[in-house]
Write an enzyme that holds these catalytic residues in place. Structure first.
Site, short mmCIF file in Angstrom:
data_model
loop_
_atom_site.label_atom_id
_atom_site.label_comp_id
_atom_site.label_asym_id
_atom_site.label_seq_id
_atom_site.Cartn_x
_atom_site.Cartn_y
_atom_site.Cartn_z
N GLY A 42 -13.01 -12.96 9.71
CA GLY A 42 -13.65 -13.68 10.47
C GLY A 42 -14.49 -14.69 9.59
O GLY A 42 -14.12 -14.77 8.23
N ASN A 43 -15.20 -15.45 9.99
CA ASN A 43 -15.87 -16.42 9.13
C ASN A 43 -17.26 -16.65 9.69
O ASN A 43 -17.61 -16.19 10.77
CB ASN A 43 -15.19 -17.72 8.85
CG ASN A 43 -14.97 -18.43 10.16
OD1 ASN A 43 -15.86 -19.02 10.54
ND2 ASN A 43 -13.82 -18.46 10.82
N ARG A 44 -18.16 -17.29 8.90
CA ARG A 44 -19.49 -17.27 9.23
C ARG A 44 -20.02 -18.35 10.27
O ARG A 44 -21.14 -18.66 10.57
CB ARG A 44 -20.62 -17.52 7.97
CG ARG A 44 -20.55 -16.09 7.24
CD ARG A 44 -20.83 -16.21 5.78
NE ARG A 44 -22.34 -17.00 5.82
CZ ARG A 44 -22.96 -17.18 4.57
NH1 ARG A 44 -22.21 -17.11 3.43
NH2 ARG A 44 -24.24 -17.59 4.37
N SER A 45 -19.07 -19.20 10.79
CA SER A 45 -19.61 -20.22 11.91
C SER A 45 -20.24 -19.65 12.97
O SER A 45 -20.09 -18.58 13.46
CB SER A 45 -18.34 -20.87 12.17
OG SER A 45 -18.50 -21.62 13.50
N ALA B 17 -14.15 -23.31 13.23
CA ALA B 17 -13.94 -22.97 12.07
C ALA B 17 -12.59 -22.08 12.06
O ALA B 17 -12.86 -20.98 12.31
CB ALA B 17 -15.22 -22.12 11.12
#
Ligand code: CTP
Length: 404
Positions: free
Chosen positions: A214-217, A280
């Site tokens: 995942g990512n931090r968006s 993102a």
């Protein structure tokens, strides 16, 4: 309590009467009904209740003056008037009703009421003789004829030991009256008649049944953009990755998890006029997610990843049902302008909005941000501001570019 005012922005203007204390309860009720509330007070109102009491209940700074530099810098009074979906004046004193009927703009509350194009509701409260005075009745009739909703007053014991019509309506009656009047469609709004698809948040690419990439968006920017677009009359579809944010009022939300699902949901929402890719999206996804939990064995583990489809490029490349405007986002740690312009060209976008990540006070999880929008023959920098405000400014630019 049912969320009968879910997502509505309500500007409560408090007039200077003894019933001002009841407006505190009204703030609580409005919030319980799902509304966001900002409060503005007349000088008279502050003689009865403190701004701090309203601030504690609304969760927002209370506005008390047209000439408050700090407050004006955070959100100017015209912006506050525009922020509102509804303006409610409670209690509306005889004097305030007269000034509203006369179109005065000599203090914060009267100026806000004159500057807004949101529907106005007044809740009168005063001594019964003042209410029954032909001057007040004429003023109320004038306001009614202009489409102002009048709630109350109710009949009963008054503060001075007398009895008659003049009591402020009970807060629950005011909330019910507001919920009973739908917000009108406003064809004058700049995005009226246009369909806007917005993507927001991260995507999660599953590695196995318990793990994902995942990512931090946070999704905050995309949600604020969807909110701003709906507020300007757009028909908005928000395709959201996995985030726990409330759905903005009047927005149709589709929840997705992976890049592939996001692509499908975006294309399912077409035809549309505007696409704003604020999500993102993962650039890579596991070639084949493991059916069972990956167990630890060797010292190192390689992941076999493949490129995801670039949703934004595909949207921009559509020839059939071509969109009027395609807007992308770029989060960069260096050479912001260079990389952003490169993406603008490579992806054939109408506009790209770039921000620098990895610095204090901006980026993914933050509530504020600074950013620059680039289009083929221009650019505009947005100073660091709360994401909700940036989103509004960005929508204004999008409206400008649409008309260019
Ligand atoms: N985007 C997309 N589909 C993808 C990847 C990105 O639609 N599979 C969109 C995002 O929504 C965003 C923009 O493309 O609007 C971001 O561009 P991108 O080139 O992916 O930026 P980065 O991921 O930061 O690229 P790079 O890692 O090359 O800097």
């Amino acid at each position: 309590m049912a969320q009968i005012l879910a997502g509505q922005h309500i500007l409560l203007c408090v007039g200077g009467g003894i019933a001002a204390y009841k407006a505190l309860e009204l703030v609580r009720r409005l919030r319980e009904a799902g509304a966001q509330v900002q409060v503005a007070m007349t000088a008279g109102a502050q003689q009865f209740v403190t701004p701090l009491s309203f601030q504690a209940l609304s969760g927002q700074p209370t506005r008390t003056s047209l000439w408050d530099h700090a407050a004006e810098q955070a959100m100017g009074h015209l912006e506050l008037a525009r922020w509102a979906d509804r303006v409610v004046v409670a209690p509306a004193t005889a004097d305030l009703l007269a000034r509203l009927a006369g179109g005065h703009a000599d203090d914060l509350v009267s100026t806000l009421c004159l500057a807004t194009d949101a529907p106005l509701t007044v809740c009168p409260a005063m001594n019964h003789r003042m209410w029954l005075n032909p001057a007040t009745q004429t003023n109320v009739e004038t306001l009614r004829q202009r489409g102002v909703q009048v709630v109350g007053p109710e009949d009963g014991p008054l503060a001075e030991g007398e009895s008659g019509p003049g009591r402020l309506s009970e807060p629950e009656h005011i909330v019910a009256a507001l919920a009973g009047t739908a917000l009108p469609a406003r064809p004058s709004l700049p995005l009226h008649g246009l369909k806007v698809v917005v993507s927001a948040g991260p995507t999660y690419e599953d590695l196995d049944p318990v793990r994902y990439l995942g990512n931090r968006s946070s999704g905050k920017m995309g949600f604020a953009i969807a909110d701003g677009a709906a507020r300007r009359g757009g028909e908005v579809v928000l395709v959201a990755g996995p985030v726990h944010l409330p759905t903005p009022a009047g927005v149709a939300r589709v929840d997705v998890r992976s890049a592939a699902q996001m692509r499908e949901a975006v294309f399912a929402a077409f035809p549309a006029d505007i696409y704003i890719g604020a999500a993102a999206v993962a650039d890579y996804t596991p070639r084949q997610p493991a059916a069972n939990k990956i167990k630890k064995s060797s010292e190192s583990l390689g992941l076999d990843l493949v490129r995801t489809p670039d949703i934004l490029s595909e949207v921009a490349a559509r020839t059939e049902g071509r969109l009027k405007l395609v807007v992308g986002f770029a989060a960069e740690t260096e050479n912001v302008a260079g990389y952003a312009r490169g993406k603008l060209q490579a992806k054939r976008l109408d506009m790209i909005v770039a921000n620098r990540v990895g610095i204090e006070g901006g980026g993914f999880e933050s509530d504020s941000n600074a950013m620059t929008a680039y289009w083929p023959d221009g650019e505009r920098a947005f100073a660091s501001a709360p994401k909700t405000q940036l989103a509004d400014e960005l929508i204004d630019l999008i409206v400008e570019r649409l008309q260019a």
